[in-house]
Scaffold this motif. Sequence first.
Motif, mmCIF file in Angstrom:
data_model
loop_
_atom_site.group_PDB
_atom_site.id
_atom_site.type_symbol
_atom_site.label_atom_id
_atom_site.label_comp_id
_atom_site.label_asym_id
_atom_site.label_seq_id
_atom_site.Cartn_x
_atom_site.Cartn_y
_atom_site.Cartn_z
ATOM 1 N N ASP A 1 0.927 17.396 -15.736
ATOM 2 C CA ASP A 1 -0.902 16.575 -16.382
ATOM 3 C C ASP A 1 0.037 15.331 -16.967
ATOM 4 N N LEU A 2 1.048 15.158 -17.243
ATOM 5 C CA LEU A 2 1.913 14.065 -18.009
ATOM 6 C C LEU A 2 2.524 13.146 -17.098
ATOM 7 N N LEU A 3 2.955 13.885 -15.831
ATOM 8 C CA LEU A 3 3.621 12.921 -14.912
ATOM 9 C C LEU A 3 2.031 12.508 -13.859
ATOM 10 N N VAL A 4 1.615 13.504 -13.840
ATOM 11 C CA VAL A 4 0.589 13.117 -12.624
ATOM 12 C C VAL A 4 -0.575 11.949 -13.305
ATOM 13 N N HIS A 5 -0.536 12.029 -14.741
ATOM 14 C CA HIS A 5 -1.269 10.643 -15.101
ATOM 15 C C HIS A 5 -0.339 9.818 -15.395
ATOM 16 N N ALA A 6 0.528 9.566 -15.882
ATOM 17 C CA ALA A 6 1.730 8.706 -15.520
ATOM 18 C C ALA A 6 1.963 7.930 -13.975
ATOM 19 N N LEU A 7 1.681 8.782 -12.719
ATOM 20 C CA LEU A 7 1.683 8.479 -11.328
ATOM 21 C C LEU A 7 0.668 7.655 -11.288
ATOM 22 N N GLU A 8 -0.034 7.902 -11.688
ATOM 23 C CA GLU A 8 -1.577 7.712 -11.819
ATOM 24 C C GLU A 8 -1.694 5.976 -12.283
ATOM 25 N N THR A 9 -1.458 5.778 -13.191
ATOM 26 C CA THR A 9 -1.707 4.581 -13.967
ATOM 27 C C THR A 9 -1.199 4.037 -13.986
ATOM 28 N N LEU A 10 0.519 4.634 -13.646
ATOM 29 C CA LEU A 10 1.624 3.192 -13.073
ATOM 30 C C LEU A 10 1.191 2.656 -11.304
ATOM 31 N N SER A 11 0.395 3.477 -11.247
ATOM 32 C CA SER A 11 -0.052 2.781 -9.263
ATOM 33 C C SER A 11 -1.248 2.008 -9.572
ATOM 34 N N VAL A 12 -2.501 1.794 -10.512
ATOM 35 C CA VAL A 12 -2.868 0.792 -10.966
ATOM 36 C C VAL A 12 -2.803 0.496 -11.541
ATOM 37 N N ARG A 13 -1.838 0.415 -12.559
ATOM 38 C CA ARG A 13 -1.748 -0.623 -13.085
ATOM 39 C C ARG A 13 -0.696 -1.806 -12.582
ATOM 40 N N THR A 14 -0.154 -1.632 -11.576
ATOM 41 C CA THR A 14 1.111 -2.210 -10.393
ATOM 42 C C THR A 14 0.349 -2.005 -8.342
ATOM 43 N N GLU A 15 -1.006 -1.908 -8.727
ATOM 44 C CA GLU A 15 -2.002 -2.121 -7.654
ATOM 45 C C GLU A 15 -0.271 -1.686 -6.849
ATOM 46 N N ALA A 16 -0.455 -0.280 -6.724
ATOM 47 C CA ALA A 16 0.838 0.026 -5.845
ATOM 48 C C ALA A 16 0.159 0.457 -4.174
ATOM 49 N N ASP A 17 0.686 -0.026 -3.458
ATOM 50 C CA ASP A 17 0.455 0.096 -2.045
ATOM 51 C C ASP A 17 0.803 1.861 -2.126
ATOM 52 N N ILE A 18 1.581 2.329 -2.432
ATOM 53 C CA ILE A 18 2.040 3.853 -1.964
ATOM 54 C C ILE A 18 3.209 4.293 -3.610
ATOM 55 N N ALA A 19 3.216 5.445 -3.650
ATOM 56 C CA ALA A 19 3.968 6.271 -4.569
ATOM 57 C C ALA A 19 3.227 7.123 -4.475
ATOM 58 N N ILE A 20 4.469 7.921 -5.107
ATOM 59 C CA ILE A 20 5.055 9.407 -4.807
ATOM 60 C C ILE A 20 5.387 10.009 -5.865
ATOM 61 N N LEU A 21 5.162 11.700 -6.320
ATOM 62 C CA LEU A 21 5.450 12.627 -6.950
ATOM 63 C C LEU A 21 5.486 13.343 -6.175
ATOM 64 N N ASP A 22 7.374 14.147 -6.506
ATOM 65 C CA ASP A 22 7.638 15.488 -5.236
ATOM 66 C C ASP A 22 8.929 15.949 -6.309
ATOM 67 N N VAL A 23 9.871 16.732 -6.450
ATOM 68 C CA VAL A 23 10.885 17.214 -6.548
ATOM 69 C C VAL A 23 11.317 18.121 -4.864
ATOM 70 N N ALA A 24 12.607 17.561 -5.393
ATOM 71 C CA ALA A 24 13.871 17.751 -3.802
ATOM 72 C C ALA A 24 13.770 19.580 -4.169
ATOM 73 N N ASN A 25 13.666 19.761 -2.715
ATOM 74 C CA ASN A 25 13.949 21.080 -2.673
ATOM 75 C C ASN A 25 14.982 21.075 -1.120
#
Length: 272
Positions: free
Chosen positions: A114-138
């Motif tokens: 939940d913290l990771l998702v919240h961080a991704l969303e907040t950073l994206s909104v504050r920096t007006e992101a064109d694209i942002a990702i959260l993933d784990v290398a497999n």
Amino acid sequence: MKFKERVCVNVLSPLSLRSPMDFLRAVRTYEEVFPNVLPEKWGWWEPLDQAFDAQNVEALVPATGTCETVFWQRKKYPKAEGAFSVRWRSKSPMVKDTHSNIDLTLELADVEQDLLVHALETLSVRTEADIAILDVANARYKDFAFDSASAPFGEHFMLVTHVLRHWLPDVFWGTVFGPPYVQLFGKDRLMSAPAAVVKELGEEMIYLQLTDKLADTIYNFDAVLASRSAVKAHLAVDAFFQSERAYDRAEKGPTGDLFVTPEFQLRVDEKD
């Protein structure tokens, strides 16, 4: 730094982050969303030997007043490393300028989803992101990630503007689609995507999550693959990389013509 199960957060913004106001806003947003994962050491280049002081982030701004990329690391628990990367400016007609980029790597077991998702969303909104990702290398995804240039070293996800001008490597476990991609795919189509979570973050910003658990990227990867395929089929735009249609980007120039890509409107400011 070594990670057993590498969580990657990557936020690409049309802001240059060269102005102290924008750069420090990004750093302070990071401090807000990750108060327990603050950097220990930082530098504009190796070695990273400057102590990070959360009460004096202005030290990250060079004396010139024009911000430069800051690399950082944290060796104590929870360990992490990352960068606040300002826009790279091209001096060649063969390539174009890039987005700025906030990059973060953590250990999967160390930080709550939940913290990771919240961080991704907040950073994206504050920096007006064109694209942002959260993933784990497999390991099962390594070859495709390398071929599509989403993980140029095979294990660390890193979206690059030069690649995005040729193709979109994939839909990731968590993806924030900013204005260029909302316009490309269509808001209604994105909002109706067959994913576990689809959320509107702004007028032209949508968060899409493939499965309920980030750990599925390691322990239930078939579910991630199935969701990823379903979402791409639903979006029905020839934007995503396909191995059988791969080509040498250097031969195409700064922008490709085989896959459908958006035209990025990178912001210009007085420091850019």
